[in-house]
Enzyme design. Structure first.
Site, PDB file in Angstrom:
ATOM      1  N   LYS A   1      47.223 -53.024  21.708  1.00 45.07           N
ATOM      2  CA  LYS A   1      47.757 -54.082  22.561  1.00 45.07           C
ATOM      3  C   LYS A   1      49.229 -54.358  22.262  1.00 45.07           C
ATOM      4  O   LYS A   1      50.002 -54.681  23.173  1.00 45.07           O
ATOM      5  CB  LYS A   1      46.924 -55.350  22.401  1.00 45.07           C
ATOM      6  CG  LYS A   1      45.501 -55.223  22.932  1.00 45.07           C
ATOM      7  CD  LYS A   1      45.464 -54.888  24.415  1.00 45.07           C
ATOM      8  CE  LYS A   1      44.072 -54.944  24.996  1.00 45.07           C
ATOM      9  NZ  LYS A   1      44.031 -54.631  26.444  1.00 45.07           N
TER      10      LYS A   1
ATOM     11  N   TYR B   1      42.648 -52.400  17.902  1.00 50.95           N
ATOM     12  CA  TYR B   1      42.874 -53.238  19.088  1.00 50.95           C
ATOM     13  C   TYR B   1      44.251 -53.894  19.028  1.00 50.95           C
ATOM     14  O   TYR B   1      45.004 -53.883  20.017  1.00 50.95           O
ATOM     15  CB  TYR B   1      41.776 -54.298  19.175  1.00 50.95           C
ATOM     16  CG  TYR B   1      41.752 -55.079  20.464  1.00 50.95           C
ATOM     17  CD1 TYR B   1      41.243 -54.526  21.636  1.00 50.95           C
ATOM     18  CD2 TYR B   1      42.227 -56.392  20.518  1.00 50.95           C
ATOM     19  CE1 TYR B   1      41.212 -55.247  22.824  1.00 50.95           C
ATOM     20  CE2 TYR B   1      42.198 -57.119  21.695  1.00 50.95           C
ATOM     21  CZ  TYR B   1      41.689 -56.539  22.842  1.00 50.95           C
ATOM     22  OH  TYR B   1      41.666 -57.264  24.015  1.00 50.95           O
TER      23      TYR B   1
ATOM     24  N   ASN C   1      44.053 -53.337  33.632  1.00 50.31           N
ATOM     25  CA  ASN C   1      43.189 -54.268  32.932  1.00 50.31           C
ATOM     26  C   ASN C   1      42.131 -53.586  32.072  1.00 50.31           C
ATOM     27  O   ASN C   1      41.591 -54.208  31.160  1.00 50.31           O
ATOM     28  CB  ASN C   1      42.499 -55.176  33.970  1.00 50.31           C
ATOM     29  CG  ASN C   1      41.385 -56.004  33.382  1.00 50.31           C
ATOM     30  OD1 ASN C   1      41.610 -56.937  32.621  1.00 50.31           O
ATOM     31  ND2 ASN C   1      40.144 -55.655  33.722  1.00 50.31           N
TER      32      ASN C   1
ATOM     33  N   THR D   1      34.417 -63.570  27.956  1.00 53.00           N
ATOM     34  CA  THR D   1      34.063 -62.375  28.719  1.00 53.00           C
ATOM     35  C   THR D   1      32.950 -61.654  27.964  1.00 53.00           C
ATOM     36  O   THR D   1      32.604 -62.011  26.829  1.00 53.00           O
ATOM     37  CB  THR D   1      35.266 -61.428  28.869  1.00 53.00           C
ATOM     38  OG1 THR D   1      35.712 -61.045  27.555  1.00 53.00           O
ATOM     39  CG2 THR D   1      36.415 -62.105  29.609  1.00 53.00           C
TER      40      THR D   1
ATOM     41  N   ARG E   1      33.693 -56.432  35.821  1.00 51.92           N
ATOM     42  CA  ARG E   1      33.312 -57.791  35.403  1.00 51.92           C
ATOM     43  C   ARG E   1      34.522 -58.466  34.777  1.00 51.92           C
ATOM     44  O   ARG E   1      35.606 -57.903  34.707  1.00 51.92           O
ATOM     45  CB  ARG E   1      32.156 -57.743  34.384  1.00 51.92           C
ATOM     46  CG  ARG E   1      32.509 -57.011  33.088  1.00 51.92           C
ATOM     47  CD  ARG E   1      31.347 -56.975  32.119  1.00 51.92           C
ATOM     48  NE  ARG E   1      30.206 -56.304  32.702  1.00 51.92           N
ATOM     49  CZ  ARG E   1      30.034 -54.982  32.697  1.00 51.92           C
ATOM     50  NH1 ARG E   1      30.949 -54.217  32.129  1.00 51.92           N
ATOM     51  NH2 ARG E   1      28.993 -54.428  33.261  1.00 51.92           N
TER      52      ARG E   1
ATOM     53  N   ASP F   1      37.887 -42.728  35.143  1.00 42.40           N
ATOM     54  CA  ASP F   1      38.174 -43.065  33.749  1.00 42.40           C
ATOM     55  C   ASP F   1      39.692 -43.067  33.583  1.00 42.40           C
ATOM     56  O   ASP F   1      40.354 -42.065  33.911  1.00 42.40           O
ATOM     57  CB  ASP F   1      37.526 -42.010  32.849  1.00 42.40           C
ATOM     58  CG  ASP F   1      37.654 -42.316  31.368  1.00 42.40           C
ATOM     59  OD1 ASP F   1      38.580 -43.057  30.978  1.00 42.40           O
ATOM     60  OD2 ASP F   1      36.834 -41.794  30.589  1.00 42.40           O
ATOM     61  N   VAL F   2      40.259 -44.156  33.070  1.00 42.09           N
ATOM     62  CA  VAL F   2      41.715 -44.249  32.948  1.00 42.09           C
ATOM     63  C   VAL F   2      42.274 -43.290  31.905  1.00 42.09           C
ATOM     64  O   VAL F   2      43.492 -43.126  31.805  1.00 42.09           O
ATOM     65  CB  VAL F   2      42.174 -45.687  32.627  1.00 42.09           C
ATOM     66  CG1 VAL F   2      41.834 -46.637  33.759  1.00 42.09           C
ATOM     67  CG2 VAL F   2      41.586 -46.177  31.298  1.00 42.09           C
TER      68      VAL F   2
END
Length: 308
Positions: free
Chosen positions: A170, A166, A102, A201, A31, A75-76
């Site tokens: 990032k 987070y 992503n 999102t 999504r 799963d990354v």
């Protein structure tokens, strides 16, 4: 999904590199930004490989796109599953030209009280997931002189309370890409990093609905706290992929804010000083009422990634 005439004109004039017949691997494509990019790049003539943990949703996206798309469950954070998926992509499409890392999740919570496992899972998905995705796909991208793009965030630049993991993950993604870029340039591979601000999102909607941090974020002033439409991010990232861009900022003012990184932490501290004690107490009460894990998890992808 709607296309951008200006972007199409730019590609036609040769201002970017065409993605026609290129194989684009996108992680976290169930999504939001991942699914939207898959639609747009397929419309530009690319073959899109969707890789992620939400298999049913990804298959639906692939079916919507048609024969140019295919989905692989992985799963990354799992080397073996990721490697198997990449092997499947290469077997199915013949190679990989472009990779968009992503996949990402977020939690809400302050460091002293947030659920520990949920907090650490953000690093595993958002930062280590990028490294693993690039490491596994890099031999194929080198073979084709391709492009690696990691989706970082405005949070890598401006570090807000309640987003320590987070922001750190990032920021790590940005630093990782800056180092990697110099390592692979001589191999003909370009590396980019995207910095979207608050984009509409599932992740952002879920965070805004949080009983504590939704209200906390709503007090961020001006454009810094505004939620921008998904289409804005898709237009910018799509254009950046065509150009094999070094950096992509959504909106464009995010790039200008980078110039003030040295003073941003102090400005942020001053901006939240009058509200942080109330929010901290509310967070503790929310954890007492709902449990630490439930209070921390945001978004459907985040829930899927933190489910035992």
């Amino acid at each position: 999904m709607a296309t951008d005439p200006a972007m199409e004109a730019g590609v036609a004039r040769g201002n970017g590199r065409n993605v026609q017949d290129k194989v684009v691997l996108i992680t976290g494509a169930a999504r939001g930004i991942g699914a939207g990019l898959a639609h747009r790049l397929a419309a530009d003539g690319a073959k899109v490989a969707l890789v992620g943990i939400e298999a049913e949703e990804q298959r639906r996206v692939a079916e919507e796109i048609g024969p140019a798309a295919h989905s692989w469950e992985a799963d990354v954070t799992d080397w073996d599953a990721l490697g198997k998926a990449v092997d499947g992509v290469v077997e199915h499409f013949g190679g990989i030209d472009i990779v968009v890392a992503n996949a990402g999740i977020a939690t809400t919570g302050f460091v002293r009280s947030v659920d520990r496992d949920a907090f650490e899972r953000v690093f595993e998905v958002d930062m280590l997931g990028v490294w693993r995705t690039f490491r596994v796909t890099l031999p194929h991208v080198i073979e084709r002189g391709g492009y690696l793009l990691a989706i970082s965030s405005f949070a890598a630049i401006a570090h807000a309370p309640g987003m320590a993991n987070y922001s750190a993950a990032k920021a790590g993604v940005e630093a990782f890409c800056n180092s990697l870029r110099g390592e692979v340039a001589h191999l003909g591979v370009k590396v980019g990093v995207a910095h979207p601000s608050w984009i509409k999102t599932d992740l952002v909607d879920s965070a805004d609905a949080h009983p504590v941090f939704g209200e906390f974020r709503s007090n961020i002033p001006g454009p810094l706290g505004k939620t921008y439409p998904l289409e804005l991010a898709l237009d910018a990232i799509r254009a950046g992929i065509h150009k094999r861009a070094r950096t992509i900022h959504v909106p464009r003012w995010v790039g200008a804010v980078k110039l003030f990184r040295a003073v941003l932490p102090k400005l942020t501290e001053l901006g939240v000083k009058s509200r942080i004690a109330k929010a901290d107490a509310a967070a503790l009460a929310d954890i007492e009422a709902r449990g630490a894990r439930e209070a921390a998890v945001t978004g459907r992808s985040g829930r899927a990634a933190t489910t035992d």
